[in-house]
Design a protein around this motif. Structure first.
Motif, PDB file in Angstrom:
ATOM      1  N   PHE A 212       0.826  -1.203   0.000  1.00  0.00           N
ATOM      2  CA  PHE A 212       0.000   0.000   0.000  1.00  0.00           C
ATOM      3  C   PHE A 212       0.864   1.259   0.000  1.00  0.00           C
ATOM      4  O   PHE A 212       0.459   2.310  -0.490  1.00  0.00           O
ATOM      5  CB  PHE A 212      -0.958   0.004   1.193  1.00  0.00           C
ATOM      6  CG  PHE A 212      -2.298  -0.586   0.878  1.00  0.00           C
ATOM      7  CD1 PHE A 212      -3.274   0.163   0.255  1.00  0.00           C
ATOM      8  CD2 PHE A 212      -2.581  -1.909   1.187  1.00  0.00           C
ATOM      9  CE1 PHE A 212      -4.515  -0.371  -0.061  1.00  0.00           C
ATOM     10  CE2 PHE A 212      -3.807  -2.470   0.885  1.00  0.00           C
ATOM     11  CZ  PHE A 212      -4.785  -1.699   0.270  1.00  0.00           C
ATOM     12  N   GLU A 213       2.051   1.183   0.554  1.00  0.00           N
ATOM     13  CA  GLU A 213       2.978   2.311   0.507  1.00  0.00           C
ATOM     14  C   GLU A 213       3.769   2.331  -0.792  1.00  0.00           C
ATOM     15  O   GLU A 213       4.045   3.397  -1.350  1.00  0.00           O
ATOM     16  CB  GLU A 213       3.939   2.236   1.698  1.00  0.00           C
ATOM     17  CG  GLU A 213       3.270   2.432   3.049  1.00  0.00           C
ATOM     18  CD  GLU A 213       4.283   2.530   4.174  1.00  0.00           C
ATOM     19  OE1 GLU A 213       5.488   2.640   3.885  1.00  0.00           O
ATOM     20  OE2 GLU A 213       3.864   2.503   5.349  1.00  0.00           O
ATOM     21  N   LEU A 214       4.127   1.146  -1.283  1.00  0.00           N
ATOM     22  CA  LEU A 214       5.003   1.049  -2.449  1.00  0.00           C
ATOM     23  C   LEU A 214       4.275   1.308  -3.758  1.00  0.00           C
ATOM     24  O   LEU A 214       4.822   1.972  -4.660  1.00  0.00           O
ATOM     25  CB  LEU A 214       5.636  -0.350  -2.475  1.00  0.00           C
ATOM     26  CG  LEU A 214       6.708  -0.627  -3.524  1.00  0.00           C
ATOM     27  CD1 LEU A 214       7.878   0.332  -3.368  1.00  0.00           C
ATOM     28  CD2 LEU A 214       7.172  -2.074  -3.418  1.00  0.00           C
ATOM     29  N   ALA A 215       3.058   0.798  -3.912  1.00  0.00           N
ATOM     30  CA  ALA A 215       2.343   0.878  -5.186  1.00  0.00           C
ATOM     31  C   ALA A 215       2.196   2.318  -5.697  1.00  0.00           C
ATOM     32  O   ALA A 215       2.518   2.594  -6.873  1.00  0.00           O
ATOM     33  CB  ALA A 215       0.984   0.194  -5.067  1.00  0.00           C
ATOM     34  N   PRO A 216       1.726   3.257  -4.878  1.00  0.00           N
ATOM     35  CA  PRO A 216       1.586   4.626  -5.398  1.00  0.00           C
ATOM     36  C   PRO A 216       2.908   5.240  -5.841  1.00  0.00           C
ATOM     37  O   PRO A 216       2.939   6.077  -6.748  1.00  0.00           O
ATOM     38  CB  PRO A 216       0.986   5.394  -4.213  1.00  0.00           C
ATOM     39  CG  PRO A 216       0.376   4.356  -3.340  1.00  0.00           C
ATOM     40  CD  PRO A 216       1.237   3.156  -3.491  1.00  0.00           C
ATOM     41  N   GLU A 217       4.013   4.809  -5.217  1.00  0.00           N
ATOM     42  CA  GLU A 217       5.314   5.368  -5.565  1.00  0.00           C
ATOM     43  C   GLU A 217       5.747   4.999  -6.974  1.00  0.00           C
ATOM     44  O   GLU A 217       6.573   5.697  -7.576  1.00  0.00           O
ATOM     45  CB  GLU A 217       6.367   4.893  -4.557  1.00  0.00           C
ATOM     46  CG  GLU A 217       6.154   5.424  -3.143  1.00  0.00           C
ATOM     47  CD  GLU A 217       7.191   4.886  -2.176  1.00  0.00           C
ATOM     48  OE1 GLU A 217       8.101   4.146  -2.623  1.00  0.00           O
ATOM     49  OE2 GLU A 217       7.095   5.194  -0.971  1.00  0.00           O
ATOM     50  N   ILE A 218       5.214   3.893  -7.508  1.00  0.00           N
ATOM     51  CA  ILE A 218       5.569   3.494  -8.875  1.00  0.00           C
ATOM     52  C   ILE A 218       4.370   3.615  -9.817  1.00  0.00           C
ATOM     53  O   ILE A 218       4.324   2.985 -10.868  1.00  0.00           O
ATOM     54  CB  ILE A 218       6.150   2.061  -8.912  1.00  0.00           C
ATOM     55  CG1 ILE A 218       5.166   1.033  -8.358  1.00  0.00           C
ATOM     56  CG2 ILE A 218       7.456   1.997  -8.138  1.00  0.00           C
ATOM     57  CD1 ILE A 218       5.657  -0.402  -8.514  1.00  0.00           C
ATOM     58  N   ILE A 247       5.890 -11.745  -3.125  1.00  0.00           N
ATOM     59  CA  ILE A 247       4.845 -11.628  -4.152  1.00  0.00           C
ATOM     60  C   ILE A 247       4.937 -12.832  -5.077  1.00  0.00           C
ATOM     61  O   ILE A 247       5.978 -13.067  -5.693  1.00  0.00           O
ATOM     62  CB  ILE A 247       5.014 -10.331  -4.962  1.00  0.00           C
ATOM     63  CG1 ILE A 247       4.855  -9.106  -4.044  1.00  0.00           C
ATOM     64  CG2 ILE A 247       4.017 -10.275  -6.117  1.00  0.00           C
ATOM     65  CD1 ILE A 247       5.146  -7.778  -4.739  1.00  0.00           C
ATOM     66  N   VAL A 248       3.850 -13.597  -5.179  1.00  0.00           N
ATOM     67  CA  VAL A 248       3.828 -14.792  -6.029  1.00  0.00           C
ATOM     68  C   VAL A 248       2.653 -14.693  -7.000  1.00  0.00           C
ATOM     69  O   VAL A 248       1.493 -14.606  -6.570  1.00  0.00           O
ATOM     70  CB  VAL A 248       3.698 -16.083  -5.203  1.00  0.00           C
ATOM     71  CG1 VAL A 248       3.646 -17.310  -6.119  1.00  0.00           C
ATOM     72  CG2 VAL A 248       4.859 -16.209  -4.216  1.00  0.00           C
ATOM     73  N   ALA A 268       6.873  -6.534  -8.126  1.00  0.00           N
ATOM     74  CA  ALA A 268       7.759  -7.479  -7.448  1.00  0.00           C
ATOM     75  C   ALA A 268       9.200  -6.979  -7.451  1.00  0.00           C
ATOM     76  O   ALA A 268       9.920  -7.115  -6.455  1.00  0.00           O
ATOM     77  CB  ALA A 268       7.669  -8.851  -8.104  1.00  0.00           C
ATOM     78  N   ALA A 269       9.624  -6.391  -8.555  1.00  0.00           N
ATOM     79  CA  ALA A 269      10.982  -5.848  -8.642  1.00  0.00           C
ATOM     80  C   ALA A 269      11.164  -4.697  -7.653  1.00  0.00           C
ATOM     81  O   ALA A 269      12.206  -4.583  -6.989  1.00  0.00           O
ATOM     82  CB  ALA A 269      11.278  -5.385 -10.059  1.00  0.00           C
ATOM     83  N   GLU A 272      11.493  -6.149  -4.195  1.00  0.00           N
ATOM     84  CA  GLU A 272      12.823  -6.715  -3.962  1.00  0.00           C
ATOM     85  C   GLU A 272      13.840  -5.617  -3.677  1.00  0.00           C
ATOM     86  O   GLU A 272      14.722  -5.778  -2.831  1.00  0.00           O
ATOM     87  CB  GLU A 272      13.267  -7.541  -5.172  1.00  0.00           C
ATOM     88  CG  GLU A 272      12.522  -8.857  -5.327  1.00  0.00           C
ATOM     89  CD  GLU A 272      12.703  -9.769  -4.130  1.00  0.00           C
ATOM     90  OE1 GLU A 272      13.836  -9.855  -3.614  1.00  0.00           O
ATOM     91  OE2 GLU A 272      11.709 -10.389  -3.708  1.00  0.00           O
ATOM     92  N   LEU A 273      13.727  -4.490  -4.365  1.00  0.00           N
ATOM     93  CA  LEU A 273      14.609  -3.352  -4.083  1.00  0.00           C
ATOM     94  C   LEU A 273      14.400  -2.837  -2.663  1.00  0.00           C
ATOM     95  O   LEU A 273      15.356  -2.445  -1.984  1.00  0.00           O
ATOM     96  CB  LEU A 273      14.367  -2.233  -5.094  1.00  0.00           C
ATOM     97  CG  LEU A 273      14.871  -2.480  -6.523  1.00  0.00           C
ATOM     98  CD1 LEU A 273      14.445  -1.330  -7.431  1.00  0.00           C
ATOM     99  CD2 LEU A 273      16.393  -2.641  -6.543  1.00  0.00           C
ATOM    100  N   LEU A 274      13.145  -2.848  -2.225  1.00  0.00           N
ATOM    101  CA  LEU A 274      12.835  -2.428  -0.861  1.00  0.00           C
ATOM    102  C   LEU A 274      13.510  -3.354   0.150  1.00  0.00           C
ATOM    103  O   LEU A 274      14.082  -2.907   1.142  1.00  0.00           O
ATOM    104  CB  LEU A 274      11.318  -2.432  -0.658  1.00  0.00           C
ATOM    105  CG  LEU A 274      10.807  -2.057   0.731  1.00  0.00           C
ATOM    106  CD1 LEU A 274      11.110  -0.602   1.051  1.00  0.00           C
ATOM    107  CD2 LEU A 274       9.303  -2.312   0.834  1.00  0.00           C
ATOM    108  N   LEU A 275      13.471  -4.664  -0.129  1.00  0.00           N
ATOM    109  CA  LEU A 275      14.108  -5.627   0.770  1.00  0.00           C
ATOM    110  C   LEU A 275      15.627  -5.477   0.746  1.00  0.00           C
ATOM    111  O   LEU A 275      16.285  -5.565   1.787  1.00  0.00           O
ATOM    112  CB  LEU A 275      13.720  -7.058   0.377  1.00  0.00           C
ATOM    113  CG  LEU A 275      12.238  -7.405   0.402  1.00  0.00           C
ATOM    114  CD1 LEU A 275      12.053  -8.910   0.212  1.00  0.00           C
ATOM    115  CD2 LEU A 275      11.561  -6.953   1.687  1.00  0.00           C
TER     116      LEU A 275
END
Length: 282
Positions: A212-218, A247-248, A268-269, A272-275
């Motif tokens: 929910f935080e990551l999706a809007p950023e991209i 994410i699968v 997903a990419a 992975e960058l976040l991790l």
């Protein structure tokens, strides 16, 4: 294998859980499952905050601080020589502890805190789902908690296995899509991404919250909604998430092939960058 039980490190073969423990007898407890990459525990603070909120909600007093539990998780990885393992899982289990027979909460509980860990393999590349019989109950407080009773989930998982699928798709008691046996589900409607609302008896996952935080950023629109099963006929992609698998992509639901949505790979990419960034900060 070393475990951590009530403040002490010990060999798993030598420890004892009290036969009167309410976690064993009544499922009166909670747990958190976390992923560690090369010794770094992902979203550790978020998992501890969720555990703390859940113990407060059910009136289960922790015998130690959340910071102590988090530190014990790191120590346990070291003790089991998993601090450099590519992938390891950690499970924190908290019960209300031993008590007299009956359902009434003990006046002076003595909670049990158990931490275990294990090396794990890579997450699956894809997953198939089939709608299972058990239903999620939005009115049950435990549906939103990482609570010990998992009988519905394991029966749903076995039903899916018997039907040749990797996992079960669970509906709620209102007939809306809820989750899988151990993951949140996301559906693509064109370039719009939707996931079941917390009103549908789901556990709000840690990975779900991160998206929910990551999706809007991209540039991805992500909404939570009540989703009827009929909407599955119109989706253009799907995936599931939890702390261990990330994410699968979902490739089949109830025998219908689900296309690979290009934005799933992009999301997903980014995840992975976040991790990777989280590992570097450790």
């Amino acid at each position: 294998m070393k475990i951590w039980l009530n403040g002490a490190m010990a060999d798993a073969r030598d420890v004892r859980i009290d036969p009167a423990d309410r976690g064993f007898l009544l499922g009166d407890g909670l747990f958190e499952t976390m992923l560690a990459l090369h010794g770094h525990i992902l979203f550790a603070d978020e998992h501890m905050l969720r555990l703390g909120a859940a113990t407060d909600l059910i009136g289960l007093p922790l015998p130690c601080s959340l910071a102590e539990i988090e530190m014990a998780c790191a120590d346990l990885l070291d003790e089991n020589e998993l601090d450099e393992a590519p992938r390891a899982s950690l499970r924190v289990t908290v019960t209300r502890g031993p008590a007299p027979r009956g359902l009434a909460l003990p006046a002076a509980p003595k909670p049990t805190v158990l931490i275990t860990c294990a090396a794990i393999g890579e997450a699956p590349m894809r997953m198939s789902l089939v709608t299972a019989t058990p239903r999620r109950n939005p009115w049950s407080p435990s549906s939103r908690l990482k609570a010990l009773p998992y009988l519905d989930n394991l029966l749903a998982k076995e039903e899916a296995r018997e039907k040749g699928a990797d996992d079960a798709l669970l509906l709620d008691t209102n007939g809306n899509i809820a989750c899988t046996s151990a993951a949140n589900i996301f559906l693509w409607e064109g370039d719009r991404l939707v996931t079941p609302s917390t009103n549908c008896g789901i556990l709000p996952g840690i990975t779900r919250a991160a998206l929910f935080e990551l999706a809007p950023e991209i540039g991805i629109e992500l909404r939570e909604e009540e989703i009827a099963p009929a909407q599955l006929a119109r989706i253009s992609g799907a995936f599931v998430t939890n702390s261990l698998v990330g994410i699968v992509p979902v490739t089949n639901i109830d025998g219908r092939d689900i296309p690979a949505h290009p934005m799933t790979a992009r999301l997903a990419a980014a995840y992975e960058l976040l991790l990777d960034a989280a590992e570097e900060e450790d």
